[in-house]
Design a protein around this motif. Structure first.
Motif, short mmCIF file in Angstrom:
data_model
loop_
_atom_site.label_atom_id
_atom_site.label_comp_id
_atom_site.label_asym_id
_atom_site.label_seq_id
_atom_site.Cartn_x
_atom_site.Cartn_y
_atom_site.Cartn_z
N ALA A 1 49.86 -5.79 19.17
CA ALA A 1 49.88 -4.96 20.38
C ALA A 1 50.89 -3.83 20.26
O ALA A 1 50.62 -2.69 20.67
CB ALA A 1 50.20 -5.83 21.59
N LEU A 2 52.07 -4.14 19.68
CA LEU A 2 53.08 -3.11 19.50
C LEU A 2 52.61 -2.04 18.53
O LEU A 2 52.83 -0.84 18.74
CB LEU A 2 54.37 -3.75 18.98
N ASP A 3 51.93 -2.46 17.47
CA ASP A 3 51.40 -1.50 16.50
C ASP A 3 50.37 -0.59 17.15
O ASP A 3 50.35 0.63 16.92
CB ASP A 3 50.79 -2.26 15.32
N ALA A 4 49.51 -1.18 17.99
CA ALA A 4 48.49 -0.38 18.68
C ALA A 4 49.15 0.62 19.63
O ALA A 4 48.71 1.77 19.74
CB ALA A 4 47.54 -1.30 19.44
N MET A 5 50.21 0.20 20.32
CA MET A 5 50.92 1.10 21.22
C MET A 5 51.58 2.24 20.45
O MET A 5 51.58 3.40 20.90
CB MET A 5 51.97 0.32 22.02
N THR A 6 52.14 1.91 19.29
CA THR A 6 52.78 2.95 18.47
C THR A 6 51.77 3.98 18.00
O THR A 6 52.01 5.19 18.06
CB THR A 6 53.48 2.30 17.25
N LYS A 7 50.62 3.50 17.54
CA LYS A 7 49.57 4.42 17.09
C LYS A 7 49.08 5.28 18.25
O LYS A 7 48.83 6.48 18.09
CB LYS A 7 48.41 3.63 16.48
#
Length: 382
Positions: free
Chosen positions: A320-326
């Protein structure tokens, strides 16, 4: 009385479900004593005694949705885990509820039990009911939600015709249990008064309610059953009753013409009960919710399960954090492109300047420039 509304979900063959009433003064205390005793004896691996509000509360590590909430009338929630043949794990939840509306004298506390095994349920396994409730005649946990009907004993059919028909309707429409009517061709002795459920395997014993008709009730019982359920009551025989939302029912198949009430095992009737119990049937809506709570709101994890769950949650949060960063990076790139397009159409000034003659032809329209800039971020056509 709780209504049975059928869902479109078929009851899984791994599940054991029951709903009843305990009219005694301290039902939860009866459960606690039994759980403590069975854990001390090594029958249970472990158990939990939970407040329903706390059980439904979500945390970062254990997010829960509304399906895990047993509702405002829940009094207490118990979980237990045990193992059966060949190390098959069984998980079960028992929830006690206050009755709907004002509590009537003798109405008692409603309980709902959902158990599920790692393999299809075997009727020879211990009854989940007696993992929570003491298997003792001294504890009256075995009342059906239908008034004046109990497990573990024989229930005499009402003598009044209207009351008899009401009993049949309620048992086939409201109860979660299977119901069998046995007609006594003659008044049995003490051995013949023994309920047939004692001959059933443990896992089926607490799913069957037995009704008895006296010799003089042959005609009235036959008439009432034919009118209400479309089945006939053979004199000196027995019938496994259909259920309102149950499987396709063959009245002839589940009628036994002769049952000897002499204390011997009624093999043919037992076979019909087992056959009917094994048929696929839709779950009552409340039973489906209980099974969902068991699966999605389970608390009694082993240390290995706790570790696996924590690792899974870490992975999910990282994704989820990776998706938010992207998403943030894409938003920044889009903002930069928009600023560049705006600068292009305004000549670099913060405020838009009047367009010079012929500039629309040379550079295109402002809308076209913005469209061109944002077009870089569109997904390519497939």
């Amino acid at each position: 009385m709780a209504k049975n509304t059928a869902s479109s979900t078929t009851a899984p063959d791994t599940a054991w479900l029951g709903r009843g009433r305990h009219p005694g003064p301290e039902p939860e205390q009866d459960v606690r004593r039994n759980l403590i005793a069975l854990k001390a004896a090594g029958v249970l691996d472990d158990f939990l005694d939970l407040d329903p509000v706390e059980a439904a509360r979500a945390t970062v590590l254990h997010p829960r949705d509304e399906a895990a909430d047993p509702g405002p009338s829940a009094r207490r929630l118990f979980e237990a885990r045990w193992r059966v043949a060949d190390d098959v794990t069984v998980r079960a939840q028992l929830t006690t509820y206050d009755p709907e509306g004002r509590r009537k004298e003798g109405e008692g506390v409603t309980w709902v039990l959902a158990a599920e095994a790692e393999q299809p349920w075997d009727a020879r396994w211990p009854s989940p009911a007696t993992m929570f409730w003491p298997d003792s005649d001294q504890v009256p946990w075995d009342h059906d939600t239908v008034p004046d009907v109990r497990l573990r004993t024989t229930n005499q059919l009402p003598k009044d015709d209207d009351e008899l028909r009401r009993r049949l309707r309620d048992c086939t429409r409201e109860s979660w249990f299977l119901h069998v009517v046995v007609h006594e061709a003659m008044t049995p002795d003490a051995k013949g008064q023994q309920p047939i459920s004692t001959f059933l395997p443990p896992g089926l014993r607490h799913r069957v309610v037995e009704h008895r008709g006296t010799p003089e009730q042959a005609q009235i019982a036959d008439f009432a059953m034919k009118r209400e359920l479309g089945v006939r009551m053979p004199r000196g025989g027995a019938v496994v009753l259909p259920t309102a939302q149950g499987p396709e029912y063959d009245a002839e198949r589940f009628t036994v013409r002769s049952v000897f009430l002499d204390g011997s095992e009624p093999a043919e009737l037992l076979d019909r009960i087992k056959e009917f119990a094994a048929l696929p049937r839709p779950l009552p809506a409340d039973a489906e919710r209980a099974l969902t709570r068991l699966r999605q709101g389970w608390h009694l994890l082993t240390p290995d399960e706790e570790l696996a769950h924590a690792q899974n949650m870490v992975t999910k949060y990282a994704e989820a954090l990776d998706a938010m960063t992207k998403s943030r990076d894409l938003y920044r790139e889009a903002a930069e492109a928009a600023n560049a397009a705006l600068a292009e159409v305004t000549g670099g000034d913060a405020a838009a300047q009047p367009a010079a003659p012929g500039s629309a032809k040379a550079g295109g329209s402002p809308l076209g420039a913005l469209t061109k800039a944002f077009g870089r971020f569109r997904e390519p056509k497939k």
